[in-house]
Design a protein around this motif. Structure first.
Motif, PDB file in Angstrom:
ATOM      1  N   HIS A 182      -7.231 -16.396  -1.061  1.00  0.00           N
ATOM      2  CA  HIS A 182      -6.161 -16.602  -2.046  1.00  0.00           C
ATOM      3  C   HIS A 182      -6.456 -15.812  -3.331  1.00  0.00           C
ATOM      4  O   HIS A 182      -5.606 -15.075  -3.849  1.00  0.00           O
ATOM      5  N   ALA A 183      -7.689 -15.944  -3.839  1.00  0.00           N
ATOM      6  CA  ALA A 183      -8.053 -15.246  -5.070  1.00  0.00           C
ATOM      7  C   ALA A 183      -8.007 -13.734  -4.882  1.00  0.00           C
ATOM      8  O   ALA A 183      -7.579 -12.988  -5.778  1.00  0.00           O
ATOM      9  N   THR A 184      -8.440 -13.268  -3.716  1.00  0.00           N
ATOM     10  CA  THR A 184      -8.441 -11.823  -3.452  1.00  0.00           C
ATOM     11  C   THR A 184      -7.027 -11.262  -3.416  1.00  0.00           C
ATOM     12  O   THR A 184      -6.759 -10.190  -3.973  1.00  0.00           O
ATOM     13  N   LEU A 185      -6.122 -11.950  -2.768  1.00  0.00           N
ATOM     14  CA  LEU A 185      -4.728 -11.478  -2.699  1.00  0.00           C
ATOM     15  C   LEU A 185      -4.129 -11.375  -4.093  1.00  0.00           C
ATOM     16  O   LEU A 185      -3.401 -10.422  -4.407  1.00  0.00           O
ATOM     17  N   ARG A 186      -4.415 -12.337  -4.950  1.00  0.00           N
ATOM     18  CA  ARG A 186      -3.884 -12.296  -6.315  1.00  0.00           C
ATOM     19  C   ARG A 186      -4.515 -11.166  -7.127  1.00  0.00           C
ATOM     20  O   ARG A 186      -3.847 -10.504  -7.921  1.00  0.00           O
ATOM     21  N   ARG A 187      -5.802 -10.896  -6.915  1.00  0.00           N
ATOM     22  CA  ARG A 187      -6.460  -9.803  -7.632  1.00  0.00           C
ATOM     23  C   ARG A 187      -5.937  -8.445  -7.175  1.00  0.00           C
ATOM     24  O   ARG A 187      -5.781  -7.522  -7.986  1.00  0.00           O
ATOM     25  N   LEU A 188      -5.664  -8.299  -5.896  1.00  0.00           N
ATOM     26  CA  LEU A 188      -5.234  -7.001  -5.367  1.00  0.00           C
ATOM     27  C   LEU A 188      -3.740  -6.755  -5.525  1.00  0.00           C
ATOM     28  O   LEU A 188      -3.311  -5.610  -5.715  1.00  0.00           O
ATOM     29  N   PHE A 189      -2.923  -7.823  -5.445  1.00  0.00           N
ATOM     30  CA  PHE A 189      -1.475  -7.614  -5.402  1.00  0.00           C
ATOM     31  C   PHE A 189      -0.716  -8.320  -6.527  1.00  0.00           C
ATOM     32  O   PHE A 189       0.514  -8.316  -6.540  1.00  0.00           O
TER      33      PHE A 189
ATOM     34  N   THR B 105      -2.183  -1.513   7.202  1.00  0.00           N
ATOM     35  CA  THR B 105      -3.509  -1.623   7.818  1.00  0.00           C
ATOM     36  C   THR B 105      -4.605  -1.403   6.776  1.00  0.00           C
ATOM     37  O   THR B 105      -5.618  -2.120   6.748  1.00  0.00           O
ATOM     38  N   GLU B 106      -4.384  -0.420   5.902  1.00  0.00           N
ATOM     39  CA  GLU B 106      -5.378  -0.128   4.866  1.00  0.00           C
ATOM     40  C   GLU B 106      -5.499  -1.298   3.883  1.00  0.00           C
ATOM     41  O   GLU B 106      -6.618  -1.642   3.446  1.00  0.00           O
ATOM     42  N   GLU B 107      -4.375  -1.917   3.503  1.00  0.00           N
ATOM     43  CA  GLU B 107      -4.413  -3.044   2.575  1.00  0.00           C
ATOM     44  C   GLU B 107      -5.122  -4.244   3.189  1.00  0.00           C
ATOM     45  O   GLU B 107      -5.906  -4.934   2.509  1.00  0.00           O
ATOM     46  N   LEU B 108      -4.868  -4.518   4.461  1.00  0.00           N
ATOM     47  CA  LEU B 108      -5.556  -5.622   5.136  1.00  0.00           C
ATOM     48  C   LEU B 108      -7.061  -5.367   5.177  1.00  0.00           C
ATOM     49  O   LEU B 108      -7.863  -6.297   5.017  1.00  0.00           O
ATOM     50  N   GLN B 109      -7.446  -4.103   5.396  1.00  0.00           N
ATOM     51  CA  GLN B 109      -8.863  -3.778   5.412  1.00  0.00           C
ATOM     52  C   GLN B 109      -9.489  -4.014   4.033  1.00  0.00           C
ATOM     53  O   GLN B 109     -10.612  -4.521   3.921  1.00  0.00           O
ATOM     54  N   ARG B 110      -8.745  -3.672   2.959  1.00  0.00           N
ATOM     55  CA  ARG B 110      -9.245  -3.912   1.602  1.00  0.00           C
ATOM     56  C   ARG B 110      -9.438  -5.412   1.359  1.00  0.00           C
ATOM     57  O   ARG B 110     -10.444  -5.837   0.775  1.00  0.00           O
ATOM     58  N   VAL B 111      -8.468  -6.223   1.811  1.00  0.00           N
ATOM     59  CA  VAL B 111      -8.571  -7.672   1.644  1.00  0.00           C
ATOM     60  C   VAL B 111      -9.805  -8.195   2.382  1.00  0.00           C
ATOM     61  O   VAL B 111     -10.616  -8.954   1.831  1.00  0.00           O
TER      62      VAL B 111
END
Length: 865
Positions: free
Chosen positions: A556-563, A591-597
């Motif tokens: 959850h925190a990662t998604l908010r930081r990235l997006f 695919t690239e965004e999922l890999q970053r997450v």
């Protein structure tokens, strides 16, 4: 495309207990949510319907487990082709007498009716019945796929003992046997009942293998006399010394033992284990019901694994999962049969006590409450209770038993499992709290085992002082380590043990503030109110759940930081197998965004930061920056969980440090609604298992391609290029061959007036090849008729093509039906093009000449010259 059978438990649909229909695994294709592997598919699908358990044995055809033969078209052929081919299969391939068949259609489906009666003229109007929604619509449930259907029945004629009357297939008059079903999947039914047309119209058509076997083997109405069941029936006869068909009671028990042992064997092979809830409870019920009736037949203890081995022996050729699970099947059946012997002894003791008590009170019957408890807790059918009571000159109170049974069914309809209707228990325990001051102290943050006292015990909705082995109970402890379902985390499972017994906890819920309720089954002995107990949470399930829960916070925190901070949680599910996280976002992640997450979450895990949980006032927590979930209700005092850069309000259980989570792998990302996405992921042992399976799949692929694993992508690319090149070469050669064949036949054209007639047996050729050749010739002759015959794999084929200017004189569809009988065939088509396939290749030349003669007559005004 032949697809393998899906397992009895659908991996992608946890909302249903079992696979209950042949098309159920294909639902995502039908709804347009997944790309199908082919437009036309066929399966032989294992299915199981728990609703029929109590019906098994009463007749010769009810079953829980069976195999569905299904044909499916996704946006391809439609009603006419499906009906025509199904009819051809029944009457030509299976050899059923067309005069004995009738059909039904939905009362508003004029299209299907006209196809049967007018277009294909397969049946006269009096043999096609228009029926309502109850009989001629099909759906998987109140929502989802929906459409009208058409069914084919064998008409056995008026039945003895039934007064003469107009009987149609909607009546239970014993006259009709369903032998085929066509489902026209046209709509998706929404929760409000609205029917939304599907992106593509789809066909689902087929028949149950067991029903087909009954008809083709001449034993309609008795599956157990087909060769699908005969090896199992013979084995039961051998073990019991009884004969199937000798007596009504014997037949009932033999059917139950045969059917349930077969179903249970397939359950175990598909990974289901006996338990006290959900799918495992159904398996346990099957095994125990079979064991009970095996005992009635006089079979010695240990017969269940013998029957399981027989199922493996006779069915493993087509179901390879049975072979690999052979040892596990035997082990499970031995253990369950042994446990049931003990439970059965307790039930018989209860029944004998009830008989003695009734006699002492001068009664001539066993009370209905005892009869029902024997049925519900110990699996005693009322017929068995009646039989034992009769031996003592007693009867049973059937009216009270039926009342209790109906009350239980009403409770089941309202709540199949108490966690699905927590409000009912919340109200119930709120009342108890006021009167008895019940309260539970939750100890699950600090420990997984707790000494406690049973402060409330409920059986069948009523407070009791004790609960015996086999009872489903809800209980409250004064102290408990069991986490109640909440915040997306499922309730804990485990055991509650006393000096006198043990219970298996299947679920844990909050019934009212401060009251934690455990749903359990007494597995051994007895539990008593106010008894001392040791409550122990299943440690492996808890640890896996904790890993997934802490990982959910990091995600959850990662998604908010990235997006961005506009990303909000929209729901979650945290349990041992995996985590599911729903969040607001307007598009699919690349695919690239999922890999970053995935990488960022794993970085937080590797940092091995401590996970802190602190209780504080709500406003103070919010002021500290803790994330609160929209729509959630919080108490004035809240718990704040901090893990890495995540800080969130949460009452769930978590790891001690982020490194405890282990590897984090995203397994799926998809849309679940407008502006809402879903990520599924695994951690810890689940992630290790996923990586191992992926590595094994890669190794198998590399071995098949004969390259090192690192070169698999390159090899697959080369394989695709090679396939495309070969396809182009094949098409070029086919075109060249068609051109050459067409030129040769054009040279031999016969001129009748201004029309050219070409009729020839070309030798080797299927319908597709003959049609391509006839189309090429028709395009070249200007005006004329083409009749071509060919043989493929010993079966004759006939194709007729007519130019547009001659279709009023020579109708290809009429002509092919006129001559198809010569080759023992069936077919049809349009006025300008028609085809037929047959069985007698020796008369193909005769059929071609008959067609040539018929064309001459039509072009010459009735003269053949």
């Amino acid at each position: 495309m032949r697809l393998p059978s899906a397992p009895l438990v659908l991996k992608d649909d946890p909302s249903v207990l079992f696979t209950t229909a042949g098309m159920q695994p294909l639902v995502p294709y039908f709804l347009g949510r997944k790309q199908p592997p082919a437009k036309r598919m066929v399966t032989i699908q294992k299915v199981f319907r728990a609703t029929d358990i109590d019906e098994v044995g009463r007749d010769g055809y009810h079953q829980t487990f069976f195999e569905m033969l299904g044909n499916f078209a996704i946006g391809d052929y439609w009603k006419k082709e499906a009906i025509e081919w199904g009819w051809e299969l029944l009457t030509t391939e299976f050899g059923l007498d067309p005069n004995t068949l009738v059909a039904t259609v939905h009362k508003d489906d004029d299209e299907a009716y006209d196809i049967w009666v007018k277009e294909l003229k397969l049946l006269p109007a009096e043999k096609v019945f228009k029926l309502g929604d109850e009989f001629n619509t099909w759906s998987l449930g109140p929502t989802g796929l929906y459409g009208p259907d058409s069914e084919v029945f064998i008409d056995k004629g008026p039945q003895p003992g039934v007064p003469p009357h107009e009987c149609d297939p909607s009546e239970n008059c014993g006259r009709y046997i369903e032998i085929w079903n066509y489902v026209f999947q046209q709509y998706e039914r929404k929760p409000d009942g609205t029917l939304v047309p599907l992106p593509k119209k789809n066909i689902d058509t087929g028949v149950g293998l067991e029903r087909l076997a009954q008809v083709l083997q001449g034993v309609p109405g008795d599956t157990y006399r087909t060769d699908l069941f005969q090896p199992l029936v013979k084995k039961i006869e051998q073990l019991s010394g009884r004969t199937y068909g000798a007596a009504k009671d014997t037949d009932l028990s033999i059917r139950i033992v045969a059917e349930h042992s077969r179903a249970a064997t397939f359950f175990i092979a598909d990974g289901i284990a006996p338990s006290n809830e959900w799918r495992g409870y159904v398996l346990r019920r099957l095994i125990r019901r079979a064991a009970l009736h095996g005992r009635k037949l006089g079979m010695k203890s240990g017969f269940m694994p013998v029957l399981g081995a027989e199922v493996v022996k006779t069915m493993q050729k087509h179901h390879h999962e049975l072979t690999s699970a052979r040892d596990r099947i035997a082990e499970v059946l031995v253990n369950e049969e042994t446990k049931f012997e003990k439970t059965l002894a307790n039930g018989l003791a209860m029944l004998n006590e009830a008989i003695d008590r009734a006699k002492a009170q001068g009664q001539t019957f066993i009370d209905g409450d005892t009869t029902f408890r024997l049925y519900d807790t110990y699996g005693f059918p009322i017929e068995m209770t009646e039989e034992i009571a009769s031996g003592s000159g007693m009867t049973v109170d059937e009216d009270r038993f039926r009342d209790q049974l109906e009350a239980q069914r009403s409770r089941s309809r309202a709540s199949a499992k108490f966690s699905q209707d927590a409000r009912k228990f919340g109200q119930f325990y709120a009342m108890l709290k006021e009167t008895e001051r019940i309260k539970s102290e939750f100890r699950g943050y600090e420990e997984l085992e707790t000494d406690a006292t049973i402060v409330s015990l409920v059986f069948n909705g009523e407070r009791v002082d004790q609960a015996y082995e086999g009872s489903d109970v809800e209980l409250v402890l004064d102290r408990t380590p069991f986490y109640p379902e909440g915040g997306g985390q499922v309730g804990d499972r485990g055991t509650i043990t006393t000096d006198e017994g043990r219970a298996l906890v299947a679920d844990t819920q909050t019934a009212a503030p401060g009251v934690i309720v455990m749903s359990a089954k007494v597995d051994d002995g007895v539990l008593r109110l106010r008894g001392r107990a040791k409550a122990a949470v299943d440690p492996e399930l808890r640890r896996d759940t904790m890993r997934n829960h802490t990982a959910t916070h990091l995600l959850h925190a990662t998604l908010r930081r990235l997006f961005g901070v506009d990303v909000h949680q929209a729901g979650s599910l945290v349990h041992a197998p995996n985590l599911r996280f729903d969040f607001t976002f307007g598009r699919a992640l690349t695919t690239e965004e999922l890999q970053r997450v995935e990488d960022e979450v794993n970085r937080q895990i590797l940092a091995n930061a401590d996970v802190h949980a602190v209780s504080m006032p709500l406003q103070e927590a919010l002021a500290s920056g803790a994330m609160a979930l929209f729509g959630e209700k919080y108490d004035d005092q809240v718990r704040v969980v901090e893990a890495g850069y995540s800080r969130e309000l949460c009452g769930g259980t978590h790891c001690h440090c982020t490194g405890d989570i282990g590897p984090f792998l995203i397994t799926k990302e998809e849309s679940i609604g407008a502006g809402v996405r879903r990520i599924e992921a695994v951690t810890g042992t689940g992630a290790l298992r996923e990586m191992r399976e992926t590595r094994e799949r890669l190794a198998r692929t590399a071995a098949t391609l004969r390259v090192p694993p690192a070169r698999v992508p390159e090899a697959v690319t080369q394989l695709h290029e090679q396939r495309d090149r070969l396809q182009h070469e094949l098409e070029a050669k086919q075109r060249s061959g068609v051109e050459a064949a067409a030129a040769g036949l054009l040279d031999k054209a016969e001129l009748i007036g201004a029309a050219k007639v070409i009729a020839a047996n070309v030798g080797e050729g299927d319908v597709q090849q003959l049609r391509a050749l006839s189309d090429r010739i028709r395009a070249a002759i200007g005006s004329g008729v083409v009749v071509l015959g060919g043989v493929r794999e010993g079966k004759p084929n006939l194709v007729i093509a007519v130019t547009k200017d001659l279709v009023t004189i020579v109708d290809a569809d009429e002509l092919v039906k006129e001559v198809q009988g010569i080759i023992d065939g069936r077919g049809g088509g349009r006025p300008e093009s028609a085809s037929a396939g047959g069985k007698d290749a020796t008369r193909l030349g005769e059929a071609v000449e008959a067609a040539r003669s018929a064309v001459r007559q039509r072009l010459n005004g009735g003269r053949d010259r």
